[in-house]
Design an enzyme around this catalytic site. Structure first.
Site, PDB file in Angstrom:
ATOM      1  N   MET A   1      -8.247  -5.046   3.688  1.00  0.00           N
ATOM      2  CA  MET A   1      -8.156  -6.472   4.023  1.00  0.00           C
ATOM      3  C   MET A   1      -9.530  -7.139   4.157  1.00  0.00           C
ATOM      4  O   MET A   1      -9.732  -7.989   5.026  1.00  0.00           O
ATOM      5  CB  MET A   1      -7.320  -6.644   5.304  1.00  0.00           C
ATOM      6  CG  MET A   1      -5.915  -6.040   5.217  1.00  0.00           C
ATOM      7  SD  MET A   1      -4.988  -6.490   3.722  1.00  0.00           S
ATOM      8  CE  MET A   1      -4.111  -7.921   4.320  1.00  0.00           C
ATOM      9  N   ARG A   2     -10.456  -6.784   3.282  1.00  0.00           N
ATOM     10  CA  ARG A   2     -11.742  -7.483   3.216  1.00  0.00           C
ATOM     11  C   ARG A   2     -11.880  -8.134   1.853  1.00  0.00           C
ATOM     12  O   ARG A   2     -11.552  -7.502   0.833  1.00  0.00           O
ATOM     13  CB  ARG A   2     -12.933  -6.514   3.390  1.00  0.00           C
ATOM     14  CG  ARG A   2     -12.993  -5.768   4.686  1.00  0.00           C
ATOM     15  CD  ARG A   2     -13.118  -6.635   5.892  1.00  0.00           C
ATOM     16  NE  ARG A   2     -14.356  -7.406   5.965  1.00  0.00           N
ATOM     17  CZ  ARG A   2     -14.560  -8.405   6.828  1.00  0.00           C
ATOM     18  NH1 ARG A   2     -13.606  -8.768   7.668  1.00  0.00           N
ATOM     19  NH2 ARG A   2     -15.706  -9.047   6.854  1.00  0.00           N
TER      20      ARG A   2
ATOM     21  N   ASN B   1      -5.922  -3.125  -7.305  1.00  0.00           N
ATOM     22  CA  ASN B   1      -5.403  -3.589  -6.015  1.00  0.00           C
ATOM     23  C   ASN B   1      -3.886  -3.696  -6.105  1.00  0.00           C
ATOM     24  O   ASN B   1      -3.343  -3.961  -7.179  1.00  0.00           O
ATOM     25  CB  ASN B   1      -5.976  -4.971  -5.683  1.00  0.00           C
ATOM     26  CG  ASN B   1      -5.477  -5.507  -4.352  1.00  0.00           C
ATOM     27  OD1 ASN B   1      -5.421  -4.775  -3.356  1.00  0.00           O
ATOM     28  ND2 ASN B   1      -5.103  -6.781  -4.306  1.00  0.00           N
TER      29      ASN B   1
ATOM     30  N   HIS C   1      -0.784  -5.935  -4.507  1.00  0.00           N
ATOM     31  CA  HIS C   1      -0.554  -7.180  -3.766  1.00  0.00           C
ATOM     32  C   HIS C   1       0.947  -7.374  -3.591  1.00  0.00           C
ATOM     33  O   HIS C   1       1.719  -7.213  -4.545  1.00  0.00           O
ATOM     34  CB  HIS C   1      -1.153  -8.366  -4.526  1.00  0.00           C
ATOM     35  CG  HIS C   1      -1.004  -9.657  -3.785  1.00  0.00           C
ATOM     36  ND1 HIS C   1      -1.800  -9.972  -2.697  1.00  0.00           N
ATOM     37  CD2 HIS C   1      -0.147 -10.690  -3.951  1.00  0.00           C
ATOM     38  CE1 HIS C   1      -1.422 -11.163  -2.230  1.00  0.00           C
ATOM     39  NE2 HIS C   1      -0.420 -11.613  -2.976  1.00  0.00           N
TER      40      HIS C   1
ATOM     41  N   GLU D   1       6.387  -0.922  -4.007  1.00  0.00           N
ATOM     42  CA  GLU D   1       4.932  -0.723  -4.073  1.00  0.00           C
ATOM     43  C   GLU D   1       4.616   0.762  -4.233  1.00  0.00           C
ATOM     44  O   GLU D   1       3.777   1.164  -5.043  1.00  0.00           O
ATOM     45  CB  GLU D   1       4.245  -1.245  -2.803  1.00  0.00           C
ATOM     46  CG  GLU D   1       4.344  -2.742  -2.611  1.00  0.00           C
ATOM     47  CD  GLU D   1       3.524  -3.239  -1.418  1.00  0.00           C
ATOM     48  OE1 GLU D   1       2.419  -2.706  -1.174  1.00  0.00           O
ATOM     49  OE2 GLU D   1       3.987  -4.162  -0.729  1.00  0.00           O
TER      50      GLU D   1
END
Ligand code: GAR
Length: 229
Positions: free
Chosen positions: A94-95, A111, A113, A178
């Protein structure tokens, strides 16, 4: 002798359930990747203990210990090199990353999402999907580019939104998907089956041409016949 497996570092900030799915997949004999390290910016991230228990190297690069985003990322980059990472998988990391860091890993950083991009970039995706009244929601694995949640899409998975869904019930339904598509997408990249070229994903992938999902479900017999014939 099998093909050499690509070394993947997984970056997490919390629970790490996607990381666990990647670790599980990496244990399959024909998996084209291995997890060389799990790195967190949060010292208390729950996923770190799972990784350590699984015998995977772990590291913490706590962003709060650095004066700038650039200084944090410099150490993060060095840490990835120490583990000889060839690919980087962001899994609930979460950066926001700067263009310089992203450029260093261009085409080699993925990534996941929790939405069907380009819908609902950023945070609170399930809440926003419910507010928008979409009937189908899901998740996306993409290459990371400088623009947040905008990189070329490798894989997507869809789920129906049910009438009595809450943010939590919808999140749980998406999360299951996911855990299926992330290992699959990472394997496609690690094996060289797909890659990023000129801002697009190129290569070969299998898709079920007949697959479809409707929500509400199509139940009228006449309509079903048309679709499946
Ligand atoms: C996952 O749902 C992932 O898609 C999301 O955070 C969750 C992490 O869960 N990522 C983002 O929102 C990134 N913008 P996990 O730690 O159990 O994998």
């Amino acid at each position: 002798m099998g093909v050499r497996r690509k070394k993947v570092s997984v970056l997490i900030s919390g629970r790490g359930s996607n990381m666990q799915a990647l670790v599980r997949a990496s244990r399959e004999p024909d998996c084209p990747f291995e997890i060389c390290a799990v790195i967190s910016n949060e010292p208390q991230a729950k996923g770190l203990s799972f990784a350590a228990d699984a015998g995977i190297a772990t590291a913490v690069v706590d962003h709060r210990q650095f004066e700038s985003r650039e200084a944090f990322e410099e150490v993060l980059h060095e840490t990835l090199l120490v583990f000889e990472s060839e690919l980087v998988a962001l899994a609930g990391f979460m950066r926001i990353l700067t263009p310089t860091f992203v450029r260093n890993w261009e085409g080699r950083m993925l990534n996941i999402h929790p939405s069907l991009l380009p819908l609902f970039k950023g945070l609170h995706t399930h809440r926003r999907a419910l507010e928008a009244g979409v009937r189908i929601h899901g998740c996306t694995v993409h290459f990371v580019t400088a623009d947040l949640d905008s990189g070329p899409i490798i894989a997507q998975g869809a789920v129906p939104v049910l009438p009595d869904d809450t943010e939590d019930s919808l999140a749980a339904r998406v999360l299951k998907v996911e855990h299926r598509i992330y290992p699959e997408a990472l394997a496609l990249v690690a094996s060289g089956t797909v890659r990023m070229l000129d801002g697009r994903v190129v290569g070969d992938w299998q898709a079920d041409e007949q697959a479809w999902l409707s929500s509400p479900a199509v139940t009228r017999r006449s309509l079903l016949k048309d679709i499946t014939s």
